[in-house]
Scaffold this motif. Sequence first.
Motif, mmCIF file in Angstrom:
data_model
loop_
_atom_site.group_PDB
_atom_site.id
_atom_site.type_symbol
_atom_site.label_atom_id
_atom_site.label_comp_id
_atom_site.label_asym_id
_atom_site.label_seq_id
_atom_site.Cartn_x
_atom_site.Cartn_y
_atom_site.Cartn_z
ATOM 1 N N VAL A 128 7.212 12.880 4.584
ATOM 2 C CA VAL A 128 8.428 13.688 4.716
ATOM 3 C C VAL A 128 9.214 13.311 5.964
ATOM 4 C CG1 VAL A 128 9.265 16.035 5.093
ATOM 5 C CG2 VAL A 128 7.521 15.603 3.380
ATOM 6 N N LEU A 129 8.526 13.071 7.061
ATOM 7 C CA LEU A 129 9.207 12.856 8.335
ATOM 8 C C LEU A 129 9.711 11.430 8.541
ATOM 9 C CD1 LEU A 129 6.903 14.929 10.706
ATOM 10 C CD2 LEU A 129 9.138 15.562 9.807
ATOM 11 N N TYR A 130 9.010 10.443 8.020
ATOM 12 C CA TYR A 130 9.342 9.062 8.354
ATOM 13 C C TYR A 130 9.965 8.258 7.226
ATOM 14 C CZ TYR A 130 6.467 10.139 12.366
ATOM 15 O OH TYR A 130 5.946 10.725 13.488
ATOM 16 N N VAL A 131 10.028 8.803 6.035
ATOM 17 C CA VAL A 131 10.612 8.069 4.911
ATOM 18 C C VAL A 131 11.956 8.706 4.578
ATOM 19 C CG1 VAL A 131 10.339 7.442 2.503
ATOM 20 C CG2 VAL A 131 8.363 7.430 4.019
ATOM 21 N N ASP A 132 13.018 7.898 4.660
ATOM 22 C CA ASP A 132 14.355 8.421 4.395
ATOM 23 C C ASP A 132 14.661 8.494 2.905
ATOM 24 O OD1 ASP A 132 14.823 8.705 7.083
ATOM 25 O OD2 ASP A 132 15.675 6.699 7.284
ATOM 26 N N ASN A 133 14.371 7.430 2.202
ATOM 27 C CA ASN A 133 14.630 7.437 0.766
ATOM 28 C C ASN A 133 13.362 6.980 0.044
ATOM 29 O OD1 ASN A 133 14.688 4.854 1.640
ATOM 30 N ND2 ASN A 133 16.553 4.262 0.575
ATOM 31 N N ILE A 134 13.000 7.725 -0.972
ATOM 32 C CA ILE A 134 11.777 7.443 -1.720
ATOM 33 C C ILE A 134 12.145 6.681 -2.980
ATOM 34 C CG2 ILE A 134 9.836 8.470 -2.935
ATOM 35 C CD1 ILE A 134 10.024 10.834 -1.043
ATOM 36 N N ASP A 135 11.468 5.570 -3.194
ATOM 37 C CA ASP A 135 11.669 4.786 -4.406
ATOM 38 C C ASP A 135 10.681 5.300 -5.464
ATOM 39 O OD1 ASP A 135 12.290 2.944 -6.299
ATOM 40 O OD2 ASP A 135 11.498 1.212 -5.205
ATOM 41 N N PHE A 136 11.166 6.129 -6.372
ATOM 42 C CA PHE A 136 10.292 6.742 -7.363
ATOM 43 C C PHE A 136 9.728 5.715 -8.339
ATOM 44 C CE2 PHE A 136 12.765 10.427 -5.965
ATOM 45 C CZ PHE A 136 11.722 11.281 -5.648
ATOM 46 N N LYS A 137 10.462 4.643 -8.590
ATOM 47 C CA LYS A 137 9.963 3.604 -9.479
ATOM 48 C C LYS A 137 8.739 2.929 -8.862
ATOM 49 C CE LYS A 137 11.408 -0.573 -11.884
ATOM 50 N NZ LYS A 137 12.488 -1.542 -12.083
ATOM 51 N N LEU A 138 8.813 2.619 -7.580
ATOM 52 C CA LEU A 138 7.674 2.010 -6.887
ATOM 53 C C LEU A 138 6.498 2.974 -6.842
ATOM 54 C CD1 LEU A 138 6.421 -0.287 -5.233
ATOM 55 C CD2 LEU A 138 7.451 0.757 -3.209
ATOM 56 N N ALA A 139 6.761 4.248 -6.606
ATOM 57 C CA ALA A 139 5.694 5.244 -6.575
ATOM 58 C C ALA A 139 5.019 5.354 -7.944
ATOM 59 C CB ALA A 139 6.253 6.597 -6.152
ATOM 60 N N GLY A 140 5.799 5.344 -9.008
ATOM 61 C CA GLY A 140 5.233 5.408 -10.355
ATOM 62 C C GLY A 140 4.396 4.193 -10.693
ATOM 63 N N VAL A 141 4.902 3.007 -10.339
ATOM 64 C CA VAL A 141 4.153 1.777 -10.592
ATOM 65 C C VAL A 141 2.850 1.777 -9.791
ATOM 66 C CG1 VAL A 141 4.187 -0.731 -10.251
ATOM 67 C CG2 VAL A 141 6.160 0.419 -11.248
ATOM 68 N N THR A 142 2.899 2.260 -8.564
ATOM 69 C CA THR A 142 1.704 2.312 -7.726
ATOM 70 C C THR A 142 0.663 3.257 -8.318
ATOM 71 O OG1 THR A 142 3.058 1.885 -5.777
ATOM 72 C CG2 THR A 142 0.872 2.798 -5.403
ATOM 73 N N ILE A 143 1.095 4.417 -8.775
ATOM 74 C CA ILE A 143 0.161 5.369 -9.372
ATOM 75 C C ILE A 143 -0.446 4.803 -10.647
ATOM 76 C CG2 ILE A 143 0.024 7.618 -10.533
ATOM 77 C CD1 ILE A 143 2.047 8.624 -8.435
ATOM 78 N N LEU A 144 0.367 4.186 -11.482
ATOM 79 C CA LEU A 144 -0.155 3.582 -12.716
ATOM 80 C C LEU A 144 -1.121 2.440 -12.416
ATOM 81 C CD1 LEU A 144 2.981 3.583 -15.041
ATOM 82 C CD2 LEU A 144 0.928 5.008 -15.199
ATOM 83 N N ALA A 145 -0.828 1.647 -11.395
ATOM 84 C CA ALA A 145 -1.732 0.550 -11.017
ATOM 85 C C ALA A 145 -3.072 1.103 -10.529
ATOM 86 C CB ALA A 145 -1.087 -0.319 -9.945
ATOM 87 N N CYS A 146 -3.035 2.188 -9.772
ATOM 88 C CA CYS A 146 -4.284 2.806 -9.299
ATOM 89 C C CYS A 146 -5.107 3.346 -10.466
ATOM 90 C CB CYS A 146 -3.989 3.916 -8.307
ATOM 91 S SG CYS A 146 -3.396 3.341 -6.716
ATOM 92 N N LEU A 147 -4.447 3.996 -11.402
ATOM 93 C CA LEU A 147 -5.155 4.539 -12.561
ATOM 94 C C LEU A 147 -5.742 3.434 -13.425
ATOM 95 C CD1 LEU A 147 -2.704 7.409 -13.598
ATOM 96 C CD2 LEU A 147 -4.838 7.589 -12.315
ATOM 97 N N ALA A 148 -4.958 2.390 -13.666
ATOM 98 C CA ALA A 148 -5.454 1.270 -14.475
ATOM 99 C C ALA A 148 -6.596 0.557 -13.762
ATOM 100 C CB ALA A 148 -4.316 0.283 -14.766
ATOM 101 N N GLY A 149 -6.496 0.408 -12.460
ATOM 102 C CA GLY A 149 -7.570 -0.220 -11.694
ATOM 103 C C GLY A 149 -8.854 0.578 -11.771
ATOM 104 N N ARG A 150 -8.737 1.894 -11.728
ATOM 105 C CA ARG A 150 -9.930 2.740 -11.811
ATOM 106 C C ARG A 150 -10.608 2.574 -13.166
ATOM 107 N NH1 ARG A 150 -13.705 5.804 -9.044
ATOM 108 N NH2 ARG A 150 -14.709 7.050 -10.625
ATOM 109 N N VAL A 151 -9.825 2.612 -14.223
ATOM 110 C CA VAL A 151 -10.394 2.474 -15.563
ATOM 111 C C VAL A 151 -11.047 1.101 -15.720
ATOM 112 C CG1 VAL A 151 -9.806 2.324 -18.009
ATOM 113 C CG2 VAL A 151 -8.870 4.156 -16.618
#
Length: 99
Positions: free
Chosen positions: A43-66
């Motif tokens: 919240v304090l240090y990120v001015d703009n959040i790239d939701f596409k990058l966040a979504g890809v990162t979450i999907l990569a983590c989930l796929a990696g776990r499986v």
Amino acid sequence: VFMALYAAPNLSAIARRHLGFVLKSMAVFCDTLIFLLVGLALVLYVDNIDFKLAGVTILACLAGRVLQVFLLSAIVNRCRPRPLPLRFQAVMAHSGLRG
């Protein structure tokens, strides 16, 4: 590991129970503190959040776990006399995805 080998046998049953409770409480506190600090930093240090990058990162983590669960289970099943059934592997992957 060292505490389990050397210190735990020297403790009474009540002291072991209390020590387990204290260690569990400290672990939960540290885990909560880490999530709090990461959330505040976001919240304090990120001015703009790239939701596409966040979504890809979450999907990569989930796929990696499986993939890890099924790949490592296949490797372990080669050495075990009774291999892990596919049902157990699916439960491990699902519970890992839940947190």
